[in-house]
Design an enzyme around this catalytic site. Structure first.
Site, PDB file in Angstrom:
ATOM      1  N   VAL A 167       0.855  -1.188   0.000  1.00 52.78           N
ATOM      2  CA  VAL A 167       0.000   0.000   0.000  1.00 52.78           C
ATOM      3  C   VAL A 167       0.891   1.238   0.000  1.00 52.78           C
ATOM      4  O   VAL A 167       2.109   1.154   0.167  1.00 52.78           O
ATOM      5  CB  VAL A 167      -0.944   0.034   1.223  1.00 52.78           C
ATOM      6  CG1 VAL A 167      -1.899  -1.148   1.187  1.00 52.78           C
ATOM      7  CG2 VAL A 167      -0.144   0.018   2.524  1.00 52.78           C
ATOM      8  N   ALA A 178       2.988   4.425   0.947  1.00 51.82           N
ATOM      9  CA  ALA A 178       3.792   4.757   2.125  1.00 51.82           C
ATOM     10  C   ALA A 178       3.139   5.903   2.895  1.00 51.82           C
ATOM     11  O   ALA A 178       2.287   6.627   2.373  1.00 51.82           O
ATOM     12  CB  ALA A 178       5.196   5.151   1.696  1.00 51.82           C
ATOM     13  N   ASN A 188       7.218   1.842  -0.784  1.00 52.29           N
ATOM     14  CA  ASN A 188       8.389   2.729  -0.786  1.00 52.29           C
ATOM     15  C   ASN A 188       8.397   3.592   0.475  1.00 52.29           C
ATOM     16  O   ASN A 188       8.312   4.815   0.417  1.00 52.29           O
ATOM     17  CB  ASN A 188       8.375   3.637  -2.024  1.00 52.29           C
ATOM     18  CG  ASN A 188       9.101   3.006  -3.197  1.00 52.29           C
ATOM     19  OD1 ASN A 188      10.007   2.197  -3.018  1.00 52.29           O
ATOM     20  ND2 ASN A 188       8.701   3.373  -4.398  1.00 52.29           N
ATOM     21  N   SER A 214      11.501  -3.562  -6.240  1.00 50.44           N
ATOM     22  CA  SER A 214      11.674  -2.833  -7.491  1.00 50.44           C
ATOM     23  C   SER A 214      11.334  -3.721  -8.665  1.00 50.44           C
ATOM     24  O   SER A 214      11.610  -4.922  -8.662  1.00 50.44           O
ATOM     25  CB  SER A 214      13.111  -2.328  -7.635  1.00 50.44           C
ATOM     26  OG  SER A 214      13.283  -1.689  -8.886  1.00 50.44           O
ATOM     27  N   LYS A 242      16.641   0.460  -1.091  1.00 55.75           N
ATOM     28  CA  LYS A 242      15.671   0.721  -2.164  1.00 55.75           C
ATOM     29  C   LYS A 242      15.638   2.209  -2.493  1.00 55.75           C
ATOM     30  O   LYS A 242      15.522   2.604  -3.665  1.00 55.75           O
ATOM     31  CB  LYS A 242      14.280   0.247  -1.737  1.00 55.75           C
ATOM     32  CG  LYS A 242      13.145   0.600  -2.729  1.00 55.75           C
ATOM     33  CD  LYS A 242      13.439   0.086  -4.134  1.00 55.75           C
ATOM     34  CE  LYS A 242      12.210   0.074  -5.028  1.00 55.75           C
ATOM     35  NZ  LYS A 242      11.579   1.383  -5.207  1.00 55.75           N
ATOM     36  N   HIS A 276      18.652   2.811  -4.532  1.00 56.01           N
ATOM     37  CA  HIS A 276      18.333   2.255  -5.853  1.00 56.01           C
ATOM     38  C   HIS A 276      17.578   3.285  -6.680  1.00 56.01           C
ATOM     39  O   HIS A 276      17.903   3.538  -7.849  1.00 56.01           O
ATOM     40  CB  HIS A 276      17.491   0.990  -5.677  1.00 56.01           C
ATOM     41  CG  HIS A 276      16.792   0.508  -6.916  1.00 56.01           C
ATOM     42  ND1 HIS A 276      15.699   1.159  -7.462  1.00 56.01           N
ATOM     43  CD2 HIS A 276      17.019  -0.575  -7.724  1.00 56.01           C
ATOM     44  CE1 HIS A 276      15.301   0.519  -8.547  1.00 56.01           C
ATOM     45  NE2 HIS A 276      16.073  -0.535  -8.717  1.00 56.01           N
ATOM     46  N   ASN A 277      16.586   3.921  -6.081  1.00 53.10           N
ATOM     47  CA  ASN A 277      15.802   4.912  -6.809  1.00 53.10           C
ATOM     48  C   ASN A 277      16.622   6.156  -7.120  1.00 53.10           C
ATOM     49  O   ASN A 277      16.422   6.788  -8.155  1.00 53.10           O
ATOM     50  CB  ASN A 277      14.559   5.286  -5.998  1.00 53.10           C
ATOM     51  CG  ASN A 277      13.499   4.201  -6.029  1.00 53.10           C
ATOM     52  OD1 ASN A 277      13.801   3.047  -6.309  1.00 53.10           O
ATOM     53  ND2 ASN A 277      12.270   4.546  -5.719  1.00 53.10           N
ATOM     54  N   GLU A 326      18.587   5.334 -10.028  1.00 56.57           N
ATOM     55  CA  GLU A 326      17.608   5.318 -11.129  1.00 56.57           C
ATOM     56  C   GLU A 326      17.337   6.733 -11.641  1.00 56.57           C
ATOM     57  O   GLU A 326      17.287   6.964 -12.856  1.00 56.57           O
ATOM     58  CB  GLU A 326      16.329   4.673 -10.623  1.00 56.57           C
ATOM     59  CG  GLU A 326      15.123   4.721 -11.538  1.00 56.57           C
ATOM     60  CD  GLU A 326      13.878   4.241 -10.818  1.00 56.57           C
ATOM     61  OE1 GLU A 326      12.860   4.955 -10.850  1.00 56.57           O
ATOM     62  OE2 GLU A 326      13.921   3.144 -10.212  1.00 56.57           O
ATOM     63  N   TYR A 327      17.165   7.692 -10.739  1.00 56.58           N
ATOM     64  CA  TYR A 327      16.949   9.087 -11.136  1.00 56.58           C
ATOM     65  C   TYR A 327      18.066   9.552 -12.063  1.00 56.58           C
ATOM     66  O   TYR A 327      17.831  10.206 -13.093  1.00 56.58           O
ATOM     67  CB  TYR A 327      16.930   9.996  -9.906  1.00 56.58           C
ATOM     68  CG  TYR A 327      15.599  10.167  -9.215  1.00 56.58           C
ATOM     69  CD1 TYR A 327      14.787   9.082  -8.917  1.00 56.58           C
ATOM     70  CD2 TYR A 327      15.164  11.433  -8.813  1.00 56.58           C
ATOM     71  CE1 TYR A 327      13.577   9.250  -8.251  1.00 56.58           C
ATOM     72  CE2 TYR A 327      13.962  11.610  -8.153  1.00 56.58           C
ATOM     73  CZ  TYR A 327      13.175  10.513  -7.868  1.00 56.58           C
ATOM     74  OH  TYR A 327      11.986  10.685  -7.208  1.00 56.58           O
ATOM     75  N   ARG A 379      36.578  30.135   7.480  1.00 52.84           N
ATOM     76  CA  ARG A 379      35.776  29.757   8.649  1.00 52.84           C
ATOM     77  C   ARG A 379      36.476  30.156   9.949  1.00 52.84           C
ATOM     78  O   ARG A 379      35.836  30.595  10.905  1.00 52.84           O
ATOM     79  CB  ARG A 379      35.507  28.243   8.635  1.00 52.84           C
ATOM     80  CG  ARG A 379      34.674  27.766   7.467  1.00 52.84           C
ATOM     81  CD  ARG A 379      34.401  26.254   7.523  1.00 52.84           C
ATOM     82  NE  ARG A 379      33.434  25.947   8.582  1.00 52.84           N
ATOM     83  CZ  ARG A 379      33.682  25.193   9.627  1.00 52.84           C
ATOM     84  NH1 ARG A 379      34.896  24.678   9.799  1.00 52.84           N
ATOM     85  NH2 ARG A 379      32.758  24.954  10.527  1.00 52.84           N
TER      86      ARG A 379
END
Length: 410
Positions: A23, A25, A51, A77, A132, A135-136, A139-140, A385
């Site tokens: 279902v 997320a 996801n 996936s 995952k 992984h995405n 993929e992007y 800095r």
């Protein structure tokens, strides 16, 4: 068997029950868990195959453990093809819980070239959903790089059928699922015109690229290509403002860049290697921090089939990560990058001179140029800095690691 109420469904299952949820997320998964809880018994197992954010997965695991229910966060996936032919599955949780569901998950998973299931126990906590998410992110970038390649090939005077033929010829060298579907997309026509020409140039996202970019910042890792691909989608969404800006800044240089198809292929290969390197280093860093003990070679293996990022390169990385967790130190990877560096430099230079947008491709060489340098300009930043914030600095000639502060005005 179909059921029209939750109680009947839960009571029909053999104990300990094993229930996989597919279902949306977020609040939906929490609502379904609460619906199931009154009817569950000790040692039952819930599996979230959506996801979900890996931090929420850890929270749900802790919450359900307090109620003696086991929870597995499983990255899945494969999209529609994975649902029909078998996906890549990335389950995490206790090893005991995984073993209880292992036969079922392995049975539905895709198979690698050795007929082994593209499913393995990732680790504890939210590690399954973390990998995952990465992984995405990978993929992007892969999608963005192909979009940039098509933009370049179009500028070189090719129509969409010709671009598809060129990409088809690349399959013997850089075959991947995303390359294959891109070729099919480019060839699809509707009403006598290519369908891609009718699609609005606004790319959406479901959140995993955003989460991956946040995670890489929180972990202090330079996964710059995931961020560049995410921001390219964000830029695309401002269609009206882009149209307005184009009236003032659109390039008048319509000449063809001096780029050969061979150079472009090499540049594409170079960028993809950097993308995968960054993604796997991000997972390694998370593994160290969270004590997940991720096996990078095994992760690459379960991504060789059934998932969106499956490719010949991923198959090569299975062997690479058996030797090292840092691809940039492996001889075969070093050799490939060095052989393609001149091509990426030439392609990126020509694209910039001709005002072509190649944010992810250019980021690949920018990253390597900034990373593969013994002495960087960061010493000036650290001095700045220290000047305005007394943040101190270390000295190159002091091996003790001592921190110094200077009164820069005197």
């Amino acid at each position: 068997s179909p059921f029209d109420n939750v109680e009947s469904f839960v009571k029909s299952l053999q104990r300990p029950r094993k229930i996989m949820l597919m279902v949306n997320a977020g609040k939906t998964i929490d609502a379904v868990i609460e619906d199931l809880l009154p009817f569950l018994s000790k040692d039952d197992i819930l599996i979230d195959g959506g996801n979900s954010n890996y931090l929420k997965t850890q929270e749900r695991a802790d919450y359900l453990r307090s109620k003696n229910i086991n929870f597995i966060g499983a990255g899945v996936s494969g999209g529609e093809a994975g649902a029909l032919k078998g996906p890549s599955i990335m389950p995490s949780g206790t090893i005991e819980s995984y073993k209880a569901v292992q036969p079922f998950l392995e049975a539905i998973a895709a198979k690698d070239q050795n007929n082994l299931p593209c499913c393995t126990h990732i680790g504890t906590g939210g590690s399954g959903h973390f990998v995952k998410m990465v992984h995405n992110g990978i993929e992007y970038v892969e999608m963005q790089l192909l979009a940039e390649v098509c933009t370049i090939l179009s500028r070189l005077g090719n129509n969409l059928d010709e671009i598809a033929r060129i990409l088809e010829s690349w399959k013997t060298t850089v075959d991947s699922y995303l390359l294959e579907i891109t070729i099919e997309i480019l060839r699809k026509k509707e009403g006598g015109d290519w369908l891609i020409n009718k699609i609005m140039d606004k790319a959406g996202n479901k959140g995993t690229g955003n989460w991956a970019t946040i995670a890489t910042a929180e972990l202090g890792m330079p996964s710059t290509m995931i961020a560049s691909a995410l921001f390219a989608r964000y830029v695309s969404f401002f269609k009206e403002e882009r149209v307005a800006a184009s009236k003032h800044f659109e390039s008048q240089n319509k000449s063809q860049p001096k780029i050969t198809n061979t150079e472009l292929l090499k540049a594409y290969q170079f960028a993809r290697i950097i993308n995968h390197h960054q993604g796997f280093k991000l997972m390694q860093k998370a593994s160290e921090k969270m004590q997940w003990n991720l096996n990078l070679s095994e992760l690459a293996r379960i991504w060789t089939n059934g998932c969106i990022v499956k490719s010949d390169l991923m198959t090569e990385l299975v062997a690479v990560f058996k030797k090292t967790n840092n691809a940039l130190t492996e001889d075969s990877v070093v050799k490939e990058l060095r052989a393609r560096k001149e091509a990426i430099k030439s392609v990126v230079s020509e694209c910039i001179l001709h005002d072509l947008p190649i944010s992810s491709m250019s980021e690949s060489i920018n990253f390597l140029n900034s990373f593969a340098v013994e002495n960087s300009s960061a010493n000036l930043i650290q001095a700045q800095r220290d000047y305005f914030g007394a943040h101190t600095y270390q000295k190159r000639d002091d091996p003790s690691g001592k921190y110094y502060h200077t009164d820069w005005k005197n």
